[in-house]
Design a protein around this motif. Structure first.
Motif, PDB file in Angstrom:
ATOM      1  N   MET A   1      11.779   7.086  24.854  1.00  0.00           N
ATOM      2  CA  MET A   1      12.224   6.468  23.790  1.00  0.00           C
ATOM      3  C   MET A   1      11.956   7.121  22.708  1.00  0.00           C
ATOM      4  SD  MET A   1      10.806   2.609  22.887  1.00  0.00           S
ATOM      5  CE  MET A   1      11.417   2.143  24.292  1.00  0.00           C
ATOM      6  N   PRO A   2      12.813   7.324  21.699  1.00  0.00           N
ATOM      7  CA  PRO A   2      12.653   7.959  20.516  1.00  0.00           C
ATOM      8  C   PRO A   2      11.840   7.359  19.216  1.00  0.00           C
ATOM      9  CG  PRO A   2      15.209   7.405  20.707  1.00  0.00           C
ATOM     10  CD  PRO A   2      14.377   7.273  21.881  1.00  0.00           C
ATOM     11  N   PRO A   3      11.222   7.734  18.498  1.00  0.00           N
ATOM     12  CA  PRO A   3      10.699   7.053  17.434  1.00  0.00           C
ATOM     13  C   PRO A   3      11.764   6.527  16.546  1.00  0.00           C
ATOM     14  CG  PRO A   3       9.682   9.058  17.457  1.00  0.00           C
ATOM     15  CD  PRO A   3      10.751   9.308  18.428  1.00  0.00           C
ATOM     16  N   ALA A   4      11.214   5.255  15.905  1.00  0.00           N
ATOM     17  CA  ALA A   4      12.322   4.731  14.811  1.00  0.00           C
ATOM     18  C   ALA A   4      12.147   5.383  13.654  1.00  0.00           C
ATOM     19  CB  ALA A   4      11.705   3.210  14.623  1.00  0.00           C
ATOM     20  N   LEU A   5      11.272   6.362  13.486  1.00  0.00           N
ATOM     21  CA  LEU A   5      11.277   7.187  12.108  1.00  0.00           C
ATOM     22  C   LEU A   5      11.268   8.686  12.512  1.00  0.00           C
ATOM     23  CD1 LEU A   5       8.309   5.239  10.950  1.00  0.00           C
ATOM     24  CD2 LEU A   5      10.567   4.843  10.139  1.00  0.00           C
ATOM     25  N   ASP A   6      11.770   9.696  11.484  1.00  0.00           N
ATOM     26  CA  ASP A   6      11.728  10.940  11.839  1.00  0.00           C
ATOM     27  C   ASP A   6      11.472  11.629  10.446  1.00  0.00           C
ATOM     28  OD1 ASP A   6      13.126  11.431  14.357  1.00  0.00           O
ATOM     29  OD2 ASP A   6      14.868  10.301  13.587  1.00  0.00           O
ATOM     30  N   PRO A   7      10.780  12.825  10.545  1.00  0.00           N
ATOM     31  CA  PRO A   7      10.373  13.738   9.527  1.00  0.00           C
ATOM     32  C   PRO A   7      11.737  14.175   8.681  1.00  0.00           C
ATOM     33  CG  PRO A   7      10.218  14.831  11.585  1.00  0.00           C
ATOM     34  CD  PRO A   7      10.524  13.436  11.745  1.00  0.00           C
ATOM     35  N   PRO A   8      11.841  14.262   7.499  1.00  0.00           N
ATOM     36  CA  PRO A   8      10.512  14.284   6.534  1.00  0.00           C
ATOM     37  C   PRO A   8      10.287  12.805   6.308  1.00  0.00           C
ATOM     38  CG  PRO A   8      12.369  15.059   5.160  1.00  0.00           C
ATOM     39  CD  PRO A   8      12.953  14.832   6.673  1.00  0.00           C
ATOM     40  N   LEU A   9       8.839  12.232   6.040  1.00  0.00           N
ATOM     41  CA  LEU A   9       8.574  10.963   6.125  1.00  0.00           C
ATOM     42  C   LEU A   9       7.560  10.823   4.867  1.00  0.00           C
ATOM     43  CD1 LEU A   9       8.935   8.162   7.391  1.00  0.00           C
ATOM     44  CD2 LEU A   9       6.541   8.466   8.404  1.00  0.00           C
ATOM     45  N   LYS A  10       8.034   9.990   3.912  1.00  0.00           N
ATOM     46  CA  LYS A  10       7.071   9.765   2.698  1.00  0.00           C
ATOM     47  C   LYS A  10       5.852   9.075   3.206  1.00  0.00           C
ATOM     48  CE  LYS A  10      10.481  10.431  -1.102  1.00  0.00           C
ATOM     49  NZ  LYS A  10      11.068   9.739  -2.391  1.00  0.00           N
ATOM     50  N   VAL A  11       4.588   9.374   2.946  1.00  0.00           N
ATOM     51  CA  VAL A  11       3.302   8.547   3.245  1.00  0.00           C
ATOM     52  C   VAL A  11       2.991   7.931   2.130  1.00  0.00           C
ATOM     53  CG1 VAL A  11       2.847  10.643   4.834  1.00  0.00           C
ATOM     54  CG2 VAL A  11       1.884  10.634   2.615  1.00  0.00           C
ATOM     55  N   ALA A  12       2.166   6.964   2.450  1.00  0.00           N
ATOM     56  CA  ALA A  12       1.549   5.942   1.603  1.00  0.00           C
ATOM     57  C   ALA A  12       0.509   6.737   0.857  1.00  0.00           C
ATOM     58  CB  ALA A  12       1.009   4.501   2.332  1.00  0.00           C
ATOM     59  N   LEU A  13       0.169   6.199  -0.370  1.00  0.00           N
ATOM     60  CA  LEU A  13      -0.750   6.966  -1.051  1.00  0.00           C
ATOM     61  C   LEU A  13      -1.807   5.940  -1.656  1.00  0.00           C
ATOM     62  CD1 LEU A  13       1.641   9.404  -2.711  1.00  0.00           C
ATOM     63  CD2 LEU A  13       0.102   9.814  -0.971  1.00  0.00           C
ATOM     64  N   ALA A  14      -2.795   6.634  -2.432  1.00  0.00           N
ATOM     65  CA  ALA A  14      -3.775   5.608  -3.235  1.00  0.00           C
ATOM     66  C   ALA A  14      -4.258   6.119  -4.509  1.00  0.00           C
ATOM     67  CB  ALA A  14      -5.132   6.020  -2.316  1.00  0.00           C
ATOM     68  N   HIS A  15      -4.438   5.190  -5.382  1.00  0.00           N
ATOM     69  CA  HIS A  15      -4.905   5.321  -6.801  1.00  0.00           C
ATOM     70  C   HIS A  15      -6.285   5.204  -6.834  1.00  0.00           C
ATOM     71  CE1 HIS A  15      -4.168   1.003  -6.983  1.00  0.00           C
ATOM     72  NE2 HIS A  15      -5.315   1.073  -7.860  1.00  0.00           N
ATOM     73  N   SER A  16      -6.927   5.836  -7.809  1.00  0.00           N
ATOM     74  CA  SER A  16      -8.379   6.080  -7.681  1.00  0.00           C
ATOM     75  C   SER A  16      -8.949   4.805  -8.489  1.00  0.00           C
ATOM     76  CB  SER A  16      -8.935   7.256  -8.603  1.00  0.00           C
ATOM     77  OG  SER A  16      -8.642   8.385  -7.635  1.00  0.00           O
ATOM     78  N   VAL A  17     -10.119   4.456  -8.364  1.00  0.00           N
ATOM     79  CA  VAL A  17     -10.678   3.378  -8.775  1.00  0.00           C
ATOM     80  C   VAL A  17     -12.091   3.767  -9.002  1.00  0.00           C
ATOM     81  CG1 VAL A  17      -9.400   1.290  -7.773  1.00  0.00           C
ATOM     82  CG2 VAL A  17     -11.346   2.256  -6.791  1.00  0.00           C
ATOM     83  N   ALA A  18     -12.886   3.155  -9.992  1.00  0.00           N
ATOM     84  CA  ALA A  18     -14.363   3.431 -10.376  1.00  0.00           C
ATOM     85  C   ALA A  18     -15.393   2.535  -9.575  1.00  0.00           C
ATOM     86  CB  ALA A  18     -14.384   3.373 -11.801  1.00  0.00           C
ATOM     87  N   THR A  19     -14.886   1.316  -9.187  1.00  0.00           N
ATOM     88  CA  THR A  19     -16.004   0.552  -8.728  1.00  0.00           C
ATOM     89  C   THR A  19     -15.533   0.217  -7.229  1.00  0.00           C
ATOM     90  OG1 THR A  19     -15.233  -1.584  -9.660  1.00  0.00           O
ATOM     91  CG2 THR A  19     -17.095  -0.097 -10.612  1.00  0.00           C
ATOM     92  N   LEU A  20     -16.180  -0.283  -6.510  1.00  0.00           N
ATOM     93  CA  LEU A  20     -15.787  -0.632  -5.064  1.00  0.00           C
ATOM     94  C   LEU A  20     -15.183  -2.189  -5.129  1.00  0.00           C
ATOM     95  CD1 LEU A  20     -15.837  -0.348  -2.025  1.00  0.00           C
ATOM     96  CD2 LEU A  20     -17.936  -1.726  -2.009  1.00  0.00           C
ATOM     97  N   PRO A  21     -13.866  -2.348  -4.843  1.00  0.00           N
ATOM     98  CA  PRO A  21     -13.065  -3.548  -5.118  1.00  0.00           C
ATOM     99  C   PRO A  21     -13.874  -4.652  -3.870  1.00  0.00           C
ATOM    100  CG  PRO A  21     -11.651  -1.786  -4.852  1.00  0.00           C
ATOM    101  CD  PRO A  21     -12.753  -1.319  -4.428  1.00  0.00           C
ATOM    102  N   ARG A  22     -13.923  -5.856  -4.421  1.00  0.00           N
ATOM    103  CA  ARG A  22     -14.295  -6.845  -3.480  1.00  0.00           C
ATOM    104  C   ARG A  22     -13.436  -7.954  -3.432  1.00  0.00           C
ATOM    105  NH1 ARG A  22     -20.006  -6.722  -1.758  1.00  0.00           N
ATOM    106  NH2 ARG A  22     -21.055  -4.678  -2.644  1.00  0.00           N
ATOM    107  N   GLY A  23     -13.519  -8.859  -2.646  1.00  0.00           N
ATOM    108  CA  GLY A  23     -12.732 -10.221  -2.723  1.00  0.00           C
ATOM    109  C   GLY A  23     -12.035 -10.472  -1.223  1.00  0.00           C
TER     110      GLY A  23
END
Length: 300
Positions: A1-23
């Motif tokens: 079974m082939p994957p539903a996705l193929d390369p090149p695939l854009k990956v999810a990224l993160a932005h920097s924060v200064a303190t630990l998020p809570r909630g």
């Protein structure tokens, strides 16, 4: 079974924060210095490994490609390749692995075996899972990888901010760069900085892959940062660092390449073997922010 996705695939990224998020509704994962790789499992035991830049790196990691053949067909994983030496992650070693030629890769795999820390399941059974909530993708990730074990493993995850804070404070000896924070109800959004990342410091370790200017007194260094494989050009070096860089790198040149420098466009540089010399750098919070080299060291 082939994957539903193929390369090149854009990956999810993160932005920097200064303190630990809570909630409520947050998940926390440890972030180790490594090499971002997406694994695609096709039919007939075919496996493709893609770096964050979109480059295909299957031949550089033959040990992981072999291990990934045990995945069910149609699975696509997002995660980090790490190499452990002396009980901690070794960024120089993983960068040397990533830069290996097909001829050298098998020997390096035996000497510096890689592990894969998976943090997301993007497809399963030929179905694209990216629109699903993170907590659902996480459940499926653990179910897929649980029966396999090393070198393919899911990263730890907690929804308890106090546990996450403990990880942040105590796992630095193992090479913990920081934490990645995600919402439990969040879809996977490739190419966007929807995740949050808390680092111990703005200073990071980078692999030196080349330099601009003369071999005796380089003007700037060309670097590969953790979690990426696209070379970046540093700010101009301080006078003392230019002398040190010349002493460390001048005799290592092995051809030339082209990299993009912020504000200058494409510049030609002299290549050196990756993973021999490391740079401690300070970088802004955006991908294309200028990188300042603060000190150099030879990889152990």
């Amino acid at each position: 079974m082939p994957p539903a996705l193929d390369p090149p695939l854009k990956v999810a990224l993160a932005h920097s924060v200064a303190t630990l998020p809570r909630g409520p509704g947050l998940a926390y994962e440890p972030k180790f210095d490594g090499h971002r790789v997406v694994i695609f499992r096709y039919e007939a035991e075919r496996v493709v490994l893609q770096a964050r830049s979109g480059r295909i790196v299957t031949s550089a990691f033959p040990d992981l490609a072999t291990a990934a053949r045990d995945l069910p067909e149609g699975v696509v994983l997002d995660g980090e390749v790490v190499v452990w030496t002396g009980g901690k992650t070794d960024f120089a070693a993983v960068q040397a692995r990533a830069a290996a030629t097909p001829a050298r890769a098998p020997a390096l795999a035996r000497r510096l075996p890689a592990s894969y820390a998976a943090f997301d399941l993007l497809a399963e059974g030929g179905r694209d899972l990216r629109p699903l909530r993170y907590e659902r993708r996480r459940e499926r990730l653990v179910a897929v990888l649980g029966p396999l074990g090393p070198p393919l493993q899911a990263v730890p995850m907690t929804t308890d901010p106090d546990v996450a804070a403990l990880w942040f404070e105590t796992l630095t000896a193992s090479g913990l760069e920081g934490l990645v924070v995600k919402r439990l109800d969040q879809a996977y959004r490739g190419g966007t900085r929807a995740w949050r990342k808390l680092r111990h410091t703005d200073t990071r370790e980078a692999a030196v892959v080349g330099f601009t200017g003369s071999a005796q007194r380089p003007d700037a260094l060309v670097l590969v940062l953790p979690d990426d494989d696209t070379p970046v050009v540093s700010r101009p070096l301080a006078p003392g660092l230019r002398l040190r860089a010349g002493a460390e790198l001048g005799g290592l040149t092995e051809g030339s390449g082209v990299a993009t420098a912020v504000g200058k466009g494409e510049v030609e540089y002299r290549k050196v073997p990756a993973g021999i010399v490391l740079a401690e750098v300070a970088q802004g919070t955006t991908r294309h922010a200028l990188v300042t080299v603060e000190r150099l060291r030879t990889a152990e």
